[in-house]
Design an enzyme around this catalytic site. Structure first.
Site, PDB file in Angstrom:
ATOM      1  N   ASP A  18       5.338 -65.353  49.176  1.00 34.02           N
ATOM      2  CA  ASP A  18       5.190 -65.945  50.505  1.00 34.02           C
ATOM      3  C   ASP A  18       5.337 -64.869  51.583  1.00 34.02           C
ATOM      4  O   ASP A  18       5.915 -63.809  51.330  1.00 34.02           O
ATOM      5  CB  ASP A  18       6.277 -67.005  50.746  1.00 34.02           C
ATOM      6  CG  ASP A  18       6.135 -68.182  49.789  1.00 34.02           C
ATOM      7  OD1 ASP A  18       5.027 -68.400  49.284  1.00 34.02           O
ATOM      8  OD2 ASP A  18       7.154 -68.873  49.567  1.00 34.02           O
TER       9      ASP A  18
HETATM   10  N1  URA Z   1       8.954 -68.893  45.087  1.00 32.88           N
HETATM   11  C1  URA Z   1       8.843 -69.129  46.409  1.00 32.88           C
HETATM   12  O1  URA Z   1       9.262 -70.168  46.905  1.00 32.88           O
HETATM   13  N2  URA Z   1       8.265 -68.182  47.171  1.00 32.88           N
HETATM   14  C2  URA Z   1       7.818 -67.007  46.692  1.00 32.88           C
HETATM   15  O2  URA Z   1       7.316 -66.173  47.452  1.00 32.88           O
HETATM   16  C3  URA Z   1       7.937 -66.771  45.301  1.00 32.88           C
HETATM   17  C4  URA Z   1       8.514 -67.730  44.521  1.00 32.88           C
END
Ligand code: URA
Length: 243
Positions: free
Chosen positions: A110
């Site tokens: 993310d």
């Molecule tokens: N899980 C999440 O919530 N975000 C990420 O970036 C990776 C795994």
């Protein structure tokens, strides 16, 4: 078959592959006498190169042919994991220097997540690392709101339902500190959308910080600062392929 293709690689194509330049840039270098095979200046773009054996140099620098490129990035917060984005800076925008064409991030973090990201043009390896069938373990360091304990560990281990078609595969929660704000490491073998955030949300916590530490055998180099990139070592590549 592959070897035959390799033996007939044209010099201009070889330069494009190794240096990530355009065909016309490669031809210009060749015309200018900047490219040698052994001690001999080669002026023909169609000169046949055996990338495994020939010693090609450009501007005095020995060029090593690698079909695939493998880069480890410590992804910083604030950039998106994509090859292109109309609005945000992408992880690919952080790459400097010359690279292979066709590089892409293997897996997605993310925008507000940091840590280990593999960037490669090896589609087969990326597929294997990401396919849920192969159960490659990813480890994340998390800081979350609220206390966490045995109850949360058992829920994570049980294969949680976070509202998708199927429940999650069992995950491991290693608690480092527990309090108003808690710290832990989470080990998962899938890569569902916002998976870690949704897992904690389902047990009443909010993720404040999230960082990926490892993916299969590949461990984030602690020397890499956020935004920095380095090539994988031969050993790291070999181990990843065995994952
Ligand atoms: N899980 C999440 O919530 N975000 C990420 O970036 C990776 C795994």
């Amino acid at each position: 078959m592959e070897m035959d293709v390799m033996k007939t690689l044209r010099l201009d194509k070889f330069l494009c592959d190794v240096l990530g330049c355009t065909r016309s840039e490669a031809r210009k270098m060749i015309r200018q006498g900047r490219v040698l095979a052994g001690d001999e200046i080669i002026k023909k773009p169609e000169y046949k190169v055996n990338p495994e054996e020939d010693e090609i140099t450009a501007d005095g620098q020995r060029l090593n042919f690698r079909k695939y490129e493998y880069l480890m990035m410590n992804k910083p917060k604030g950039v998106v994991t994509a090859t292109k984005d109309g609005r945000d800076k992408t992880v690919m925008d952080l790459l400097t220097g010359r690279h292979r064409k066709g590089l892409f991030p293997a897996g997605r973090l993310d925008k507000d997540t940091e840590g280990l990201l593999l960037i490669t043009n090896d589609g087969e390896l990326a597929h294997r690392l990401l396919s849920p069938k192969h159960h490659v373990t990813k480890c994340y360091s998390v800081t979350v709101t609220g206390e966490i304990g045995r109850e949360q560990q058992e829920i994570f281990e049980s294969g949680m339902d976070i509202g998708d078609d199927k429940p999650l595969k069992p995950a491991k929660l290693v608690i480092l500190t527990s309090g108003e704000v808690s710290q832990a490491e989470v080990f998962i073998t899938e890569g569902r959308f916002h998976q870690i955030k949704r897992m904690f949300e389902a047990v009443g916590s909010k993720v404040l910080e999230l960082k990926r530490l490892s993916m299969g055998s590949l461990v984030l180099d602690p020397e890499l600062l956020p935004g920095q990139v380095r090539e994988l070592t031969e050993e790291e590549i070999k181990c990843l392929k065995e994952n």
